[in-house]
Design a protein around this motif. Structure first.
Motif, mmCIF file in Angstrom:
data_model
loop_
_atom_site.group_PDB
_atom_site.id
_atom_site.type_symbol
_atom_site.label_atom_id
_atom_site.label_comp_id
_atom_site.label_asym_id
_atom_site.label_seq_id
_atom_site.Cartn_x
_atom_site.Cartn_y
_atom_site.Cartn_z
ATOM 1 N N TYR A 146 0.833 -1.190 0.000
ATOM 2 C CA TYR A 146 0.000 0.000 0.000
ATOM 3 C C TYR A 146 0.873 1.248 0.000
ATOM 4 C CZ TYR A 146 -3.741 -3.170 1.233
ATOM 5 O OH TYR A 146 -4.649 -4.189 1.222
ATOM 6 N N ALA A 167 0.726 5.629 0.499
ATOM 7 C CA ALA A 167 -0.055 6.754 1.008
ATOM 8 C C ALA A 167 -0.462 7.653 -0.152
ATOM 9 C CB ALA A 167 0.768 7.542 2.015
ATOM 10 N N LEU A 168 -1.698 8.096 -0.129
ATOM 11 C CA LEU A 168 -2.177 9.032 -1.152
ATOM 12 C C LEU A 168 -1.823 10.460 -0.741
ATOM 13 C CD1 LEU A 168 -5.761 7.612 -1.782
ATOM 14 C CD2 LEU A 168 -3.816 7.464 -3.315
ATOM 15 N N PHE A 223 -2.294 14.318 0.200
ATOM 16 C CA PHE A 223 -3.355 14.966 0.956
ATOM 17 C C PHE A 223 -4.430 15.544 0.031
ATOM 18 C CE2 PHE A 223 -5.328 18.720 2.792
ATOM 19 C CZ PHE A 223 -5.887 18.168 3.924
ATOM 20 N N ILE A 256 -5.537 14.502 -2.812
ATOM 21 C CA ILE A 256 -6.415 13.426 -3.295
ATOM 22 C C ILE A 256 -7.333 12.953 -2.169
ATOM 23 C CG2 ILE A 256 -6.469 11.098 -4.256
ATOM 24 C CD1 ILE A 256 -5.389 13.104 -6.246
ATOM 25 N N VAL A 257 -6.777 12.717 -0.984
ATOM 26 C CA VAL A 257 -7.575 12.260 0.167
ATOM 27 C C VAL A 257 -8.642 13.295 0.512
ATOM 28 C CG1 VAL A 257 -7.506 11.667 2.609
ATOM 29 C CG2 VAL A 257 -5.720 10.833 1.091
ATOM 30 N N HIS A 258 -8.268 14.557 0.517
ATOM 31 C CA HIS A 258 -9.226 15.634 0.811
ATOM 32 C C HIS A 258 -10.356 15.638 -0.213
ATOM 33 C CE1 HIS A 258 -10.705 19.841 0.773
ATOM 34 N NE2 HIS A 258 -10.682 19.642 2.077
ATOM 35 N N LEU A 286 -11.442 13.094 -2.046
ATOM 36 C CA LEU A 286 -12.279 11.904 -1.856
ATOM 37 C C LEU A 286 -13.207 12.055 -0.656
ATOM 38 C CD1 LEU A 286 -9.610 9.121 -2.510
ATOM 39 C CD2 LEU A 286 -11.320 9.988 -4.111
ATOM 40 N N MET A 287 -12.670 12.517 0.470
ATOM 41 C CA MET A 287 -13.484 12.676 1.681
ATOM 42 C C MET A 287 -14.559 13.740 1.489
ATOM 43 S SD MET A 287 -12.446 10.342 3.597
ATOM 44 C CE MET A 287 -13.338 10.748 5.083
ATOM 45 N N LEU A 337 -14.840 1.185 3.381
ATOM 46 C CA LEU A 337 -13.960 1.290 2.220
ATOM 47 C C LEU A 337 -14.403 0.410 1.058
ATOM 48 C CD1 LEU A 337 -10.432 1.484 3.861
ATOM 49 C CD2 LEU A 337 -11.740 3.308 2.781
#
Length: 75
Positions: free
Chosen positions: A2, A4-5, A7, A9-11, A13-14, A46
């Motif tokens: 795995y 880490a994406l 920030f 991208i994560v922001h 998605l969330m 997920l």
């Protein structure tokens, strides 16, 4: 393995997931025949969050799946 994406991208998605849940619970109820009704997904995890290969402005698009145990809410 795995990774880490970033920030950004994560922001993205969330934010899409939160926006979807808000729409499902509150905004969609404005469009229903019976006013004051909304939905609760009740199985956000997920495995039910799909990331589309189609990007908008270089960012991924989220799709939420599995509405099997969705419940109608009285808002």
């Amino acid at each position: 393995m795995y990774y880490a994406l970033p920030f950004k991208i994560v922001h993205c998605l969330m934010k899409q997931i939160a926006s979807f849940l808000h729409y499902l619970h509150f905004e969609h109820s404005k469009k229903l025949v019976e006013k004051g009704k909304g939905y609760a997904h009740r199985d956000i995890k997920l495995a039910n969050v799909l990331i589309s290969p189609i990007e908008v402005n270089g960012l991924p698009v989220v799709k939420v799946a599995d509405f099997g145990i969705t419940r109608v809410l009285n808002i």
